[in-house]
Structure formats: structure tokens, C-alpha cells
Design a protein around this motif. Structure first.
Motif, short mmCIF file in Angstrom:
data_model
loop_
_atom_site.label_atom_id
_atom_site.label_comp_id
_atom_site.label_asym_id
_atom_site.label_seq_id
_atom_site.Cartn_x
_atom_site.Cartn_y
_atom_site.Cartn_z
N GLY A 68 4.50 -0.74 -10.72
CA GLY A 68 3.96 -1.84 -9.93
C GLY A 68 2.54 -2.24 -10.31
N VAL A 69 1.96 -1.53 -11.26
CA VAL A 69 0.60 -1.86 -11.68
C VAL A 69 0.67 -2.82 -12.87
N PRO A 70 -0.04 -3.94 -12.83
CA PRO A 70 0.06 -4.91 -13.92
C PRO A 70 -0.44 -4.34 -15.26
N ALA A 77 -8.85 -3.13 -14.29
CA ALA A 77 -9.63 -2.40 -15.30
C ALA A 77 -9.97 -3.33 -16.47
N LYS A 100 -2.45 6.76 -14.24
CA LYS A 100 -2.52 6.54 -12.79
C LYS A 100 -1.92 7.71 -12.01
N VAL A 104 -0.65 3.55 -5.45
CA VAL A 104 -0.91 2.11 -5.64
C VAL A 104 -0.69 1.38 -4.31
N GLY A 106 -2.19 1.72 -1.66
CA GLY A 106 -2.09 2.76 -0.64
C GLY A 106 -3.31 2.88 0.25
N MET A 108 -6.27 3.59 -0.93
CA MET A 108 -7.15 4.61 -1.53
C MET A 108 -7.95 4.05 -2.70
N GLY A 110 -7.17 2.53 -5.60
CA GLY A 110 -6.78 2.89 -6.96
C GLY A 110 -7.20 1.86 -8.00
N GLY A 111 -6.97 0.61 -7.70
CA GLY A 111 -7.35 -0.46 -8.64
C GLY A 111 -8.86 -0.50 -8.82
N ASP A 145 -15.07 -2.14 -3.08
CA ASP A 145 -15.10 -0.67 -3.14
C ASP A 145 -15.63 -0.14 -4.48
N THR A 186 -3.87 -5.44 1.14
CA THR A 186 -5.11 -5.40 1.92
C THR A 186 -5.34 -6.71 2.69
N GLY A 263 -4.31 1.21 4.52
CA GLY A 263 -3.01 1.88 4.55
C GLY A 263 -2.15 1.49 3.36
P1 ATP Z 1 -7.93 -0.89 -1.46
O1 ATP Z 1 -7.91 0.46 -0.85
O2 ATP Z 1 -9.11 -1.12 -2.38
O3 ATP Z 1 -7.68 -2.00 -0.53
P2 ATP Z 1 -5.33 -0.26 -2.48
O4 ATP Z 1 -5.51 1.17 -2.83
O5 ATP Z 1 -4.63 -0.55 -1.20
O6 ATP Z 1 -6.72 -0.97 -2.51
P3 ATP Z 1 -4.63 -0.81 -5.19
O7 ATP Z 1 -3.92 0.41 -5.61
O8 ATP Z 1 -6.03 -0.97 -5.65
O9 ATP Z 1 -4.56 -0.98 -3.62
O10 ATP Z 1 -3.74 -2.03 -5.67
C1 ATP Z 1 -3.67 -3.27 -5.05
C2 ATP Z 1 -2.94 -4.23 -5.98
O11 ATP Z 1 -3.83 -4.53 -7.07
C3 ATP Z 1 -1.70 -3.64 -6.62
O12 ATP Z 1 -0.56 -3.96 -5.88
C4 ATP Z 1 -1.68 -4.27 -8.02
O13 ATP Z 1 -0.84 -5.39 -8.04
C5 ATP Z 1 -3.09 -4.75 -8.28
N1 ATP Z 1 -3.80 -4.03 -9.38
C6 ATP Z 1 -4.52 -4.57 -10.37
N2 ATP Z 1 -5.05 -3.66 -11.17
C7 ATP Z 1 -4.66 -2.46 -10.72
C8 ATP Z 1 -4.90 -1.13 -11.14
N3 ATP Z 1 -5.64 -0.84 -12.20
N4 ATP Z 1 -4.36 -0.15 -10.39
C9 ATP Z 1 -3.62 -0.45 -9.29
N5 ATP Z 1 -3.35 -1.68 -8.87
C10 ATP Z 1 -3.87 -2.70 -9.56
#
Ligand code: ATP
Length: 310
Positions: A68-70, A77, A100, A104, A106, A108, A110-111, A145, A186, A263
Motif C-alpha cells: 500500500g506504500v507508493p 521519501a 518498511k 502504514v 496507522g 505512527m 511511517g511516511g 510530524d 488522517t 489511529g
Molecule cells: P500520521 O501518523 O503522520 O498521520 P500515518 O502513520 O497514519 O501518518 P502513513 O503510514 O504515514 O500514515 O501513510 C499515510 C499514507 O501516505 C499512506 O496511505 C500512503 O498512501 C502515503 N505514503 C506516501 N509515502 C509513504 C511512505 N514512505 N510510507 C508510508 N506511506 C506513505
């Protein structure tokens, strides 16, 4: 004598995830963001961002949570690396390899972690000697963040979360994270928060001094009792089973539990490493959580692991 920066063929940076110990959401601003008062903690769940010189921009994804990560230029990144190149007038592309492990979508960050990793890695690869404030400025422009994930530790975030100052914290905190199979976007969680609070007079957000005192004292029980997230009701409203996950974790003996950021990951604070194993097993065995992770915080932010010729 001026020193000539050494150009490195490969730089690897390890970046942690975050949990918000407190997330106070103020009124929606004219620019669409909400004014926040948040206490971030960086926890030991890591993505790895490796950059190498390449004839053209590219990204490759690996790791347990890559689905699910582009895998193109829309990846945060890549956007971060390109923003830094534009800022510094660098015209040598890089290839990124992102491993990773952070959940994703989540809650937390990650992006954002990958963006922070890309900024730190590329700054080193290109031999840029940027003042920290300049890198943080680029980071803040890319996502709220990201400045925190460069510095890590435990920090107070204000504005939309991009202004961070370290928070005095004693001790280590053991966390268990209950992951969900389905992510939450989010913006949709903030929209739901606005909807739920439509009839409420929302005041300027303030950090909880009792929570900050608990962190300064290394008081786990004190912290557990003050974990607070204004987005929690909205996340539960969109994914009602999160309420059951929270109840189950507390029933299995967690000191405290909270939805992480927007969440749907639920974070449980436990007494020690042994309690973390017990809770992780109980959550997994009961089928309450799709997947479970354990981590300790606070940990440093984006850290260069290796910078070497290959
Ligand atoms: P936050 O806690 O900052 O609100 P999150 O943890 O809920 O973020 P992310 O994992 O950062 O969410 O991903 C949100 C969306 O961003 C993903 O569904 C994805 O489509 C997109 N995205 C773009 N780049 C990335 C990356 N490097 N890693 C994860 N998701 C990414």
C-alpha cells in the motif's frame, strides 16, 4: 583552509515511529490545519532509508509493511529528497531503498519517518552542511510530524505539530501496539473530530502539566493515567472495534491505553519488558488484534547507521 566535503556513495538512516502521549486538538485554522498541543515520543519500531547516487530518481520498497506504500515519486521519501535537492541546488539524483517496518496509515507517522530519513540521508550523501533549523524548515514544509522524527526522544509539539521542543523524560517506557488490518486516513479522522465537536466551543490546546511532571519523574503509572487523545473518539467512531481493542488491552493488564495519533493503531503502556510480552501474547491469542508489536521509547530520531563506499 576550506574542507572539501567527501561524497559518499551510500548512506543508511534508521528512523523510528512515534506515539502521541497527548494529542490536544484545538480549533481548525484558516489554512485548514488544526492548532495542536501534543507530546510525541519516538519508539523503537524502525524504517530504514538507504540512498545511493543514481543516474535518475527512483525508489524501491521492501520490508514487512510495504504493502500500500507508493513506489513512485509520490512517496514522501522521494518528495523529501527532491525538496532538499531543490533547496540546496543539487542536481544529482538518488535512488532510495526504503525498508518498511512501521505500520502504514496507522497513526505512527511511517511516511513522515521515511521523509525524515530521506532528508538526513541525502544531506549526508550530498555533503550538505545545513544548519539544523534549515533542515527542520524543509521538514516542516513537507509534513507536521517530520521535524520531530529528525530529533526524536520525547518532545512537545505546537502549531500544527511542526514546532518541537524536547521534554525532560526519565526512564524507559514499554509499549505494546495493536495493529489494525485497515488503515485510517488522517484527514478523515480530523474531519470526523470536527463533526463530533460541531456543537462544542473548542478552546486553544494546552499541554497537560501533570503528564509532563510524570515524564520528568519517570512515573509510569502517573503517565498511564494521563494519556489523552482528542482524536480517539473520532477514530473509534470510524472504526468502532478500536473501542473493544482498548478495553481488551486494559483488561489484560496494561497500565494505560490510547489510540495512537489518528489511529487505528492502539498503544498500550505496560510496566516492563515482561509485561509487554505477556500483553502481546494475550492480544494476539485472543484474536483482538490483527498483529502486535512491542517497542521501547524514547529513542533518538533519524540516525545515520552507515555511510560507506560499496
Ligand atoms: P500520521 O501518523 O503522520 O498521520 P500515518 O502513520 O497514519 O501518518 P502513513 O503510514 O504515514 O500514515 O501513510 C499515510 C499514507 O501516505 C499512506 O496511505 C500512503 O498512501 C502515503 N505514503 C506516501 N509515502 C509513504 C511512505 N514512505 N510510507 C508510508 N506511506 C506513505
Amino acid at each position: 583552509m576550506t574542507s572539501v566535503p567527501v561524497l559518499l556513495p551510500r548512506v543508511s538512516v534508521r528512523v523510528p515511529a512515534k506515539v502521541n502521549l497527548e494529542l490536544r486538538v484545538g480549533p481548525r485554522r484558516a489554512d485548514g490545519y488544526h492548532e495542536l498541543a501534543t507530546v510525541y515520543q519516538a519508539v523503537g519500531l524502525y524504517d530504514l532509508v538507504e540512498v545511493t547516487h543514481a543516474p535518475q530518481w527512483g525508489i524501491e520498497l521492501t520490508g514487512r509493511t510495504r504493502e500500500g506504500v507508493p513506489g513512485d515519486a509520490s512517496n514522501l521519501a522521494v518528495r523529501a529528497a527532491q525538496a532538499l535537492a531543490d533547496h540546496a541546488g543539487v542536481d544529482t539524483p538518488v535512488h532510495l531503498r526504503v525498508t518498511k517496518e512501521i505500520p502504514v496509515a496507522g497513526g505512527m507517522a511511517g511516511g513522515s519517518a521515511d521523509a525524515a530519513g530521506a532528508l538526513v540521508a541525502c544531506a549526508r550523501l550530498w555533503g550538505l552542511d545545513l544548519p539544523a533549523a534549515e533542515l527542520e524548515g524543509i521538514a516542516a514544509g513537507l509534513g507536521s510530524d517530520i521535524p520531530f522524527l529528525i530529533s526524536g526522544g520525547t518532545a512537545l509539539g505546537s502549531g500544527r505539530g511542526e514546532h518541537v521542543v524536547p521534554v525532560l523524560t526519565r526512564g524507559k517506557y514499554h509499549w505494546v501496539f495493536a495493529l489494525s488490518t485497515q488503515g485510517l486516513s488522517t484527514p478523515s479522522v480530523y474531519a470526523e473530530c470536527d463533526r463530533l465537536r460541531a456543537a462544542t466551543d473548542v478552546t486553544a490546546p494546552e499541554p497537560d502539566q501533570v503528564l509532563l511532571a510524570a515524564l520528568a519523574a519517570g512515573d509510569r503509572d502517573g503517565l498511564a493515567g494521563r494519556l489523552a487523545n482528542d482524536l480517539q473518539d473520532a477514530a473509534i467512531s470510524l472504526q468502532p472495534d478500536l473501542g473493544e481493542v482498548l478495553e481488551a488491552g486494559l483488561g489484560f493488564g496494561a497500565l494505560g491505553g490510547i489510540v495512537s495519533g489518528s489511529g487505528p493503531t492502539v498503544a498500550f503502556l505496560v510496566r516492563n519488558a515482561e509485561a509487554a510480552i505477556d500483553l502481546a501474547v494475550a492480544l494476539a491469542a485472543s484474536g483482538t488484534a490483527a498483529d502486535v508489536r512491542r517497542a521501547v521509547g524514547p529513542v533518538p530520531g533519524a540516525t545515520i547507521e552507515a555511510a560507506a563506499a560499496r
